[in-house]
Design a protein around this motif. Structure first.
Motif, PDB file in Angstrom:
ATOM      1  N   MET A   1       0.858  -1.192  -0.186  1.00  0.00           N
ATOM      2  CA  MET A   1      -0.009   0.003  -0.170  1.00  0.00           C
ATOM      3  C   MET A   1       0.598   1.321   0.136  1.00  0.00           C
ATOM      4  N   ASN A   2       0.626   2.177  -1.114  1.00  0.00           N
ATOM      5  CA  ASN A   2       1.671   3.337  -0.896  1.00  0.00           C
ATOM      6  C   ASN A   2       0.779   4.430  -0.146  1.00  0.00           C
ATOM      7  N   VAL A   3       1.515   5.525  -0.082  1.00  0.00           N
ATOM      8  CA  VAL A   3       0.913   6.564   0.723  1.00  0.00           C
ATOM      9  C   VAL A   3      -0.042   7.211   0.371  1.00  0.00           C
ATOM     10  N   GLN A   4      -0.484   7.373  -0.883  1.00  0.00           N
ATOM     11  CA  GLN A   4      -1.771   7.670  -1.261  1.00  0.00           C
ATOM     12  C   GLN A   4      -2.972   6.928  -0.819  1.00  0.00           C
ATOM     13  N   GLU A   5      -2.707   5.646  -1.133  1.00  0.00           N
ATOM     14  CA  GLU A   5      -3.851   4.571  -0.503  1.00  0.00           C
ATOM     15  C   GLU A   5      -3.883   4.630   1.009  1.00  0.00           C
ATOM     16  N   TYR A   6      -2.694   4.916   1.610  1.00  0.00           N
ATOM     17  CA  TYR A   6      -2.711   5.112   3.173  1.00  0.00           C
ATOM     18  C   TYR A   6      -3.634   6.225   3.568  1.00  0.00           C
ATOM     19  N   LYS A   7      -3.318   7.284   2.950  1.00  0.00           N
ATOM     20  CA  LYS A   7      -4.064   8.543   3.200  1.00  0.00           C
ATOM     21  C   LYS A   7      -5.548   8.343   2.758  1.00  0.00           C
ATOM     22  N   SER A   8      -5.936   7.594   1.932  1.00  0.00           N
ATOM     23  CA  SER A   8      -7.124   7.571   1.535  1.00  0.00           C
ATOM     24  C   SER A   8      -7.960   6.658   2.632  1.00  0.00           C
ATOM     25  N   ARG A   9      -7.243   5.524   2.959  1.00  0.00           N
ATOM     26  CA  ARG A   9      -7.807   4.684   4.187  1.00  0.00           C
ATOM     27  C   ARG A   9      -7.997   5.641   5.345  1.00  0.00           C
ATOM     28  N   LEU A  10      -7.151   6.386   5.790  1.00  0.00           N
ATOM     29  CA  LEU A  10      -7.341   7.228   7.089  1.00  0.00           C
ATOM     30  C   LEU A  10      -8.413   8.025   6.810  1.00  0.00           C
ATOM     31  N   TYR A  11      -8.626   8.717   5.680  1.00  0.00           N
ATOM     32  CA  TYR A  11      -9.606   9.503   5.461  1.00  0.00           C
ATOM     33  C   TYR A  11     -10.919   8.823   5.348  1.00  0.00           C
ATOM     34  N   SER A  12     -11.113   7.668   5.118  1.00  0.00           N
ATOM     35  CA  SER A  12     -12.178   6.861   4.913  1.00  0.00           C
ATOM     36  C   SER A  12     -12.887   6.515   6.102  1.00  0.00           C
ATOM     37  N   ILE A  13     -11.826   6.098   7.028  1.00  0.00           N
ATOM     38  CA  ILE A  13     -12.174   5.797   8.406  1.00  0.00           C
ATOM     39  C   ILE A  13     -12.679   7.134   9.465  1.00  0.00           C
ATOM     40  N   LEU A  14     -11.800   8.179   8.972  1.00  0.00           N
ATOM     41  CA  LEU A  14     -12.091   9.444   9.852  1.00  0.00           C
ATOM     42  C   LEU A  14     -13.623   9.842   9.301  1.00  0.00           C
ATOM     43  N   THR A  15     -13.888   9.833   8.089  1.00  0.00           N
ATOM     44  CA  THR A  15     -15.202  10.104   7.592  1.00  0.00           C
ATOM     45  C   THR A  15     -16.640   9.332   8.257  1.00  0.00           C
ATOM     46  N   LYS A  16     -16.303   8.080   8.383  1.00  0.00           N
ATOM     47  CA  LYS A  16     -17.135   7.273   8.854  1.00  0.00           C
ATOM     48  C   LYS A  16     -17.340   7.509  10.389  1.00  0.00           C
ATOM     49  N   VAL A  17     -16.217   7.530  11.112  1.00  0.00           N
ATOM     50  CA  VAL A  17     -16.380   7.872  12.700  1.00  0.00           C
ATOM     51  C   VAL A  17     -16.799   9.364  12.963  1.00  0.00           C
ATOM     52  N   GLU A  18     -16.912  10.312  11.848  1.00  0.00           N
ATOM     53  CA  GLU A  18     -16.968  11.620  12.247  1.00  0.00           C
ATOM     54  C   GLU A  18     -18.369  11.877  12.836  1.00  0.00           C
ATOM     55  N   PRO A  19     -19.518  11.585  12.387  1.00  0.00           N
ATOM     56  CA  PRO A  19     -20.791  11.647  13.159  1.00  0.00           C
ATOM     57  C   PRO A  19     -20.803  11.342  14.647  1.00  0.00           C
ATOM     58  N   ILE A  20     -20.047  10.317  15.210  1.00  0.00           N
ATOM     59  CA  ILE A  20     -19.888   9.739  16.578  1.00  0.00           C
ATOM     60  C   ILE A  20     -19.011  10.851  17.105  1.00  0.00           C
ATOM     61  N   LEU A  21     -17.878  11.289  16.695  1.00  0.00           N
ATOM     62  CA  LEU A  21     -17.191  12.183  17.273  1.00  0.00           C
ATOM     63  C   LEU A  21     -17.983  13.569  17.471  1.00  0.00           C
ATOM     64  N   GLU A  22     -18.732  14.098  16.482  1.00  0.00           N
ATOM     65  CA  GLU A  22     -19.405  15.112  16.529  1.00  0.00           C
ATOM     66  C   GLU A  22     -20.431  15.298  17.695  1.00  0.00           C
ATOM     67  N   SER A  23     -21.186  13.697  17.768  1.00  0.00           N
ATOM     68  CA  SER A  23     -22.308  13.722  18.855  1.00  0.00           C
ATOM     69  C   SER A  23     -21.820  13.917  20.111  1.00  0.00           C
ATOM     70  N   CYS A  24     -20.311  13.525  20.364  1.00  0.00           N
ATOM     71  CA  CYS A  24     -19.823  13.683  21.576  1.00  0.00           C
ATOM     72  C   CYS A  24     -19.382  14.853  21.739  1.00  0.00           C
ATOM     73  N   GLY A  25     -19.208  15.864  20.984  1.00  0.00           N
ATOM     74  CA  GLY A  25     -18.678  17.143  21.084  1.00  0.00           C
ATOM     75  C   GLY A  25     -17.248  17.333  20.684  1.00  0.00           C
ATOM     76  N   HIS A  26     -16.813  16.772  19.897  1.00  0.00           N
ATOM     77  CA  HIS A  26     -15.475  16.681  19.331  1.00  0.00           C
ATOM     78  C   HIS A  26     -15.056  17.200  17.853  1.00  0.00           C
TER      79      HIS A  26
END
Length: 371
Positions: A1-26
């Protein structure tokens, strides 16, 4: 996995967990990490340097998720389940109200049968006693009064009237006492305050062609008030005793108190006067006693009508209280539903956060991902 794919995976996980983080005030922390991730890999750097930069961002995301997970876990542990005690109390009270309404409404309930029995027995006893007194008063008792020497004195006829009227009103007071005892007994059972007495009424008989005794319906007019209360009480022993005891000596004691039988039986003038008085008074006494009986019957009719109105009012109040209990039970039920719903929501958040943390921790940790 190259760095661009690495970045994309990080961005995908962060997008999925974003509603939970925002609901908890983050939201602010989430936006900060997203900004750092978006600006990564912008400049010229080696593959190794880019990976290190993304590793730092990944650790920041993991730290944010772990902090959020801790907060959610604490919130889950601190949740307090609604106390079902109130709900059980409302259920028991609702059943009691239902039984009370049935007890008041059903003509064959123990309460209604007890009320009917008291009114039936007391009415029959009182009417029978008045009927008995109606025979004794204008005969034996009137003869006793007319045999007193006061009859021969000046204004002797007025003295006779005073004795009769005093006795009539004493009898009326006793009748009202008996009626009041009966009505009090029923009010105590029903928890009501029904008033069907007319204590201000007085009987007056005068000499002349017409009696001034007025026992018409308008005289018996009674202002009835119905102020119901919820509850079925017992019957006190004092009221029972009052109901059982008969009218004692009201009429038969007319000649007491200093009177003595006038023994001058040879006077034709006395005999004539006595006969005239008896002819005028006996029918009026009989009429007054009959109307006293009518008074008693009408008082019972008024009271029984008041019972119907009182029960109707009490049932309306009971129905309202039953609805209040139902609303309270629904509120308790909704509180329980909200509690379990919140539990499920927090549990889902914990599961999701744990899953994403694990995914991030293993991301790029596999040697094959680095190729």
């Amino acid at each position: 996995m190259n760095v661009q794919e690495y970045k994309s995976r990080l961005y995908s996980i962060l997008t999925k967990v974003e509603p939970i983080l925002e609901s908890c005030g983050h939201k602010a922390d989430t936006d900060s990490v997203k900004g750092a991730l978006a600006n990564s890999l912008e400049g010229e750097s080696t593959e190794s340097e880019s990976k290190q930069q993304l590793d730092v961002i990944k650790e920041s995301i993991i730290a944010l998720l772990k902090d959020t997970l801790t907060e959610v876990q604490i919130a889950f542990v601190e949740m307090e389940e609604p106390d079902n005690t109130d709900s059980e109390l409302f259920k028991k009270h609702l059943l009691k109200l239902k039984d009370l309404k049935q007890e008041l409404s059903s003509p064959v309930s123990e309460t209604r049968k007890q009320v009917s029995s008291i009114l039936r027995r007391s009415k029959a006893n009182l009417v029978n006693e008045i009927s008995s007194q109606a025979i004794i008063f204008p005969t034996e008792c009137l003869d006793t009064i007319l045999a007193c020497p006061e009859v021969e004195q000046q204004n002797g006829d007025q003295w006779v009237l005073e004795q009769i009227n005093e006795t009539l009103n004493t009898l009326l007071e006793e009748v009202n006492t008996r009626l009041g005892a009966s009505f009090d007994a029923v009010n105590e059972i029903l928890g009501s305050e029904i008033d069907a007495l007319h204590t201000s009424y007085k009987q007056v008989i005068t000499l002349g062609c017409q009696s001034t005794t007025t026992m018409a319906d308008e005289v018996f007019g009674v202002a009835r008030q119905t102020l119901p209360a919820i509850g079925i009480g017992g019957l006190s022993s004092t009221i029972v005793a009052t109901l059982i005891n008969p009218i004692v000596g009201i009429v038969t004691g007319l000649a007491a108190g200093g009177m003595f039988i006038w023994k001058s039986c040879s006077s034709s003038n006395r005999q004539k006067k006595v006969m005239e008085l008896k002819q005028q008074l006996a029918p009026k006494i009989t009429l007054a006693m009959n109307e006293l009986k009518t008074y008693v019957i009408e008082r019972y009719d008024e009271f029984e009508e008041g019972i119907g109105e009182s029960i109707e009012t009490m049932n309306e109040l009971i129905s309202k209280e039953m609805q209040d209990c139902v609303d309270a039970l629904k509120s308790c039920e909704q509180d329980s539903k909200n509690f379990y719903s919140s539990q499920v929501a927090l549990n889902n958040k914990m599961t999701a956060l744990e899953t994403y943390i694990k995914q991030l921790e293993i991301l790029m940790s596999n040697p094959f991902d680095n190729k």
